[in-house]
Design a protein around this motif. Structure first.
Motif, PDB file in Angstrom:
ATOM      1  N   LEU A  49      60.320  34.758  26.268  1.00  0.00           N
ATOM      2  CA  LEU A  49      59.449  35.093  25.138  1.00  0.00           C
ATOM      3  C   LEU A  49      58.034  35.429  25.608  1.00  0.00           C
ATOM      4  O   LEU A  49      57.401  36.362  25.091  1.00  0.00           O
ATOM      5  CB  LEU A  49      59.417  33.927  24.144  1.00  0.00           C
ATOM      6  CG  LEU A  49      60.721  33.658  23.371  1.00  0.00           C
ATOM      7  CD1 LEU A  49      60.608  32.365  22.565  1.00  0.00           C
ATOM      8  CD2 LEU A  49      61.061  34.827  22.451  1.00  0.00           C
ATOM      9  N   SER A  88      57.978  38.889  27.098  1.00  0.00           N
ATOM     10  CA  SER A  88      57.986  39.902  26.047  1.00  0.00           C
ATOM     11  C   SER A  88      56.606  40.067  25.432  1.00  0.00           C
ATOM     12  O   SER A  88      56.132  41.194  25.238  1.00  0.00           O
ATOM     13  CB  SER A  88      59.005  39.514  24.975  1.00  0.00           C
ATOM     14  OG  SER A  88      58.993  40.431  23.910  1.00  0.00           O
ATOM     15  N   THR A 121      65.363  38.156  24.819  1.00  0.00           N
ATOM     16  CA  THR A 121      64.638  38.101  23.545  1.00  0.00           C
ATOM     17  C   THR A 121      65.269  38.957  22.462  1.00  0.00           C
ATOM     18  O   THR A 121      64.766  38.979  21.330  1.00  0.00           O
ATOM     19  CB  THR A 121      63.169  38.536  23.737  1.00  0.00           C
ATOM     20  OG1 THR A 121      63.145  39.875  24.259  1.00  0.00           O
ATOM     21  CG2 THR A 121      62.451  37.604  24.702  1.00  0.00           C
ATOM     22  N   GLU A 123      67.958  35.608  21.606  1.00  0.00           N
ATOM     23  CA  GLU A 123      67.289  35.443  20.326  1.00  0.00           C
ATOM     24  C   GLU A 123      68.096  36.196  19.267  1.00  0.00           C
ATOM     25  O   GLU A 123      68.656  37.254  19.557  1.00  0.00           O
ATOM     26  CB  GLU A 123      65.865  35.999  20.380  1.00  0.00           C
ATOM     27  CG  GLU A 123      64.902  35.187  21.219  1.00  0.00           C
ATOM     28  CD  GLU A 123      64.679  33.793  20.666  1.00  0.00           C
ATOM     29  OE1 GLU A 123      64.385  33.671  19.452  1.00  0.00           O
ATOM     30  OE2 GLU A 123      64.794  32.820  21.436  1.00  0.00           O
TER      31      GLU A 123
END
Length: 495
Positions: A349, A352, A463, A484
């Motif tokens: 995360l 990203s 992600t 995710e």
């Protein structure tokens, strides 16, 4: 990472010896209901580090001169073309695969039994196909009121109506391509027929999970609940064992619920039941072979979080409802876990965020170090992080390019110009093919290729929901991937 928590050799020895003793306790013939997967038991190998995916097979091989295998399949599942989720093939084809696999390692397959047979055309066709291949096929029929209508079940109109499966060995392993195949009913039917023929025989059950001599809320047992949440399996203290022996053991709800009926069937068939509890029926020795409880706890905790994230992704895809997600949320809470306990999540995360929200991935290597990768014009994040992980494993500097443009460019041109793809970025499979081509002339690429096995058992997170191609490559490499529950693009169709 990488800690061994389970003694596989001890398990093979203890398990085979325990089954042999159970055979003798019944006078020399045992019907063993085999729960879970005989082949490729990756759940067990993930939560019990050191457990080999083929351990059950290796255990059976130690008893192969005594054992024969009977495969049960619900005739209704043939008619419905039911598909195994892990292999993607129908149950009838899975039977053929299983027979080939058993025979290839020297195990004897005696026959196939069609359970709940009601003259289904597809079942009849499958029976004819098996018989043409030299496989004996038997038919078992539905019984009204099963399993509670005991007078009917234990009669000539109940079990007596079923074909008697002719077996020749002491240990008869009853297995199946999936749940709901009628394994237990097949065993009980055989006991009924054996008793009518004056043959002494018995029944036992072999389920790896839940592990009866671990605490109810031990993460290994909670991981089993997470794995079977869609089946409504719940671990519980075996009340019959507690009453009979004053000892707490763990079983699961379906076995506990059916035990009084099963016990009554035993008594009706042979005059008395050999068991005082569902736990007594089992022959599982796995709990005695855990050598590092902390390692197993850590591995099981990761499995629980992975199962939760899989449910979140499946909900996003519309293939499960919110009830399953809520069940898994409760298991996560019971284990005292959060997403922070899976470190690759935070790293991916953050990667990203640092790159404008582009998809990113992270892999935790065996030494505990986490590498990340982001989406670029050339590579998807799953591909990028694979290359970065291989470079670290091989001791290659991050600045080194493993795949030269002369290898990349023709693949991209083929994808976009010839095959019409809108995405020029390389998926994981294409990246590995490109790397293998580069390895023919580049020393660093060759070193990286040799490190692919070092990825087995690593944890990874991305992600966004990955493509089926990337998910399958990670699975083949043995990387435990979570995602995710978000798509990369805000579109209705996702390939």
């Amino acid at each position: 990472m990488g800690k061994i928590g389970f003694d596989n050799e001890k398990y093979l020895q203890m398990q085979s010896e325990h089954i042999a003793k159970r055979i003798q306790s019944f006078g020399g013939k045992l019907y063993l209901e085999f729960g879970g997967k005989l082949f490729d038991d990756y759940h067990a190998s993930r939560v019990l580090p050191g457990f080999k995916p083929d351990s059950k097979l290796q255990m059976l091989l130690q008893l192969k001169d005594k054992a024969e295998i009977v495969i049960a399949i619900n005739a209704g599942d043939i008619e419905k073309n039911k598909v195994r989720g892990d292999t993607g093939i129908t149950y009838d084809l899975e039977i053929l695969r299983l027979i080939d696999a058993f025979k290839s390692i020297g195990l004897y397959v005696g026959s196939v039994v069609l359970t709940r047979y009601q003259n289904q055309p597809s079942a009849d066709a499958f029976k004819k196909r098996l018989e043409s291949l030299g496989v004996d096929v038997y038919r078992h029929y539905p019984i009204d009121g099963y399993p509670s209508n005991i007078p009917l079940i234990v009669s000539d109109e109940g079990f007596g109506r079923n074909d008697y499966i002719h077996t020749t060995r002491e240990l008869v392993v009853i297995t199946a391509p999936g749940p709901g195949s009628g394994k237990m009913a097949t065993c009980l039917s055989q006991l009924y027929h054996d008793n009518k023929r004056g043959i002494k025989s018995g029944y036992a059950k072999f389920e790896t999970f839940p592990i009866w001599n671990l605490p109810l809320k031990h993460p290994v047992n909670l991981a089993y609940e997470a794995a079977t949440a869609d089946l409504d399996d719940v671990n519980m203290i075996d009340p019959y064992h507690l009453t009979a022996y004053g000892i707490q053991t763990v079983n699961y709800n379906r076995d506990v619920e059916v035990f009084p009926v099963l016990n009554a069937i035993f008594e009706e068939i042979s005059g008395e039941s050999p068991y005082k509890s569902p736990t007594d029926m089992g022959v599982n020795m796995a709990g005695n072979c855990i050598i590092d409880d902390d390692a197993c706890i850590a591995a099981a905790n990761q499995e629980i979080i992975r199962r939760y994230y899989k449910a979140l992704v499946d909900k996003k895809k519309g293939v499960v409802d919110n009830d399953l997600v809520m069940k898994l949320e409760m298991i996560v809470k019971q284990a005292g876990l959060t997403q922070d306990d899976r470190e690759v999540i935070a790293v991916s995360l953050a990667k990203s965020r640092d790159n404008g929200g582009l998809p990113a991935s992270a892999i935790e290597l065996p030494n505990g170090h986490i590498v990340a990768g982001r989406t670029t014009d050339l590579l998807g994040s799953c591909s990028a992080v694979l290359l970065n992980a291989l470079k670290e494993l091989a001791g290659i500097g991050d600045e080194v390019h493993l795949i030269p443009p002369m290898v990349f460019e023709p693949i991209q041109a083929l994808k976009t110009d010839t095959l019409g793809s809108k995405n020029p970025r390389l998926h994981s499979d294409e990246t590995l093919i490109a790397l293998s081509i580069a390895a023919a002339t580049d020393e660093n690429a060759a070193k990286a290729m040799k490190c692919l096995d070092g990825l087995r058992g690593c944890e990874a997170h991305t992600t966004v929901i990955v493509s089926n191609v990337d998910a399958e490559i990670y699975k083949k490499l043995g990387i435990n991937l979570t995602c995710e529950p978000e798509y990369e693009y805000n579109t209705l169709f996702h390939k």
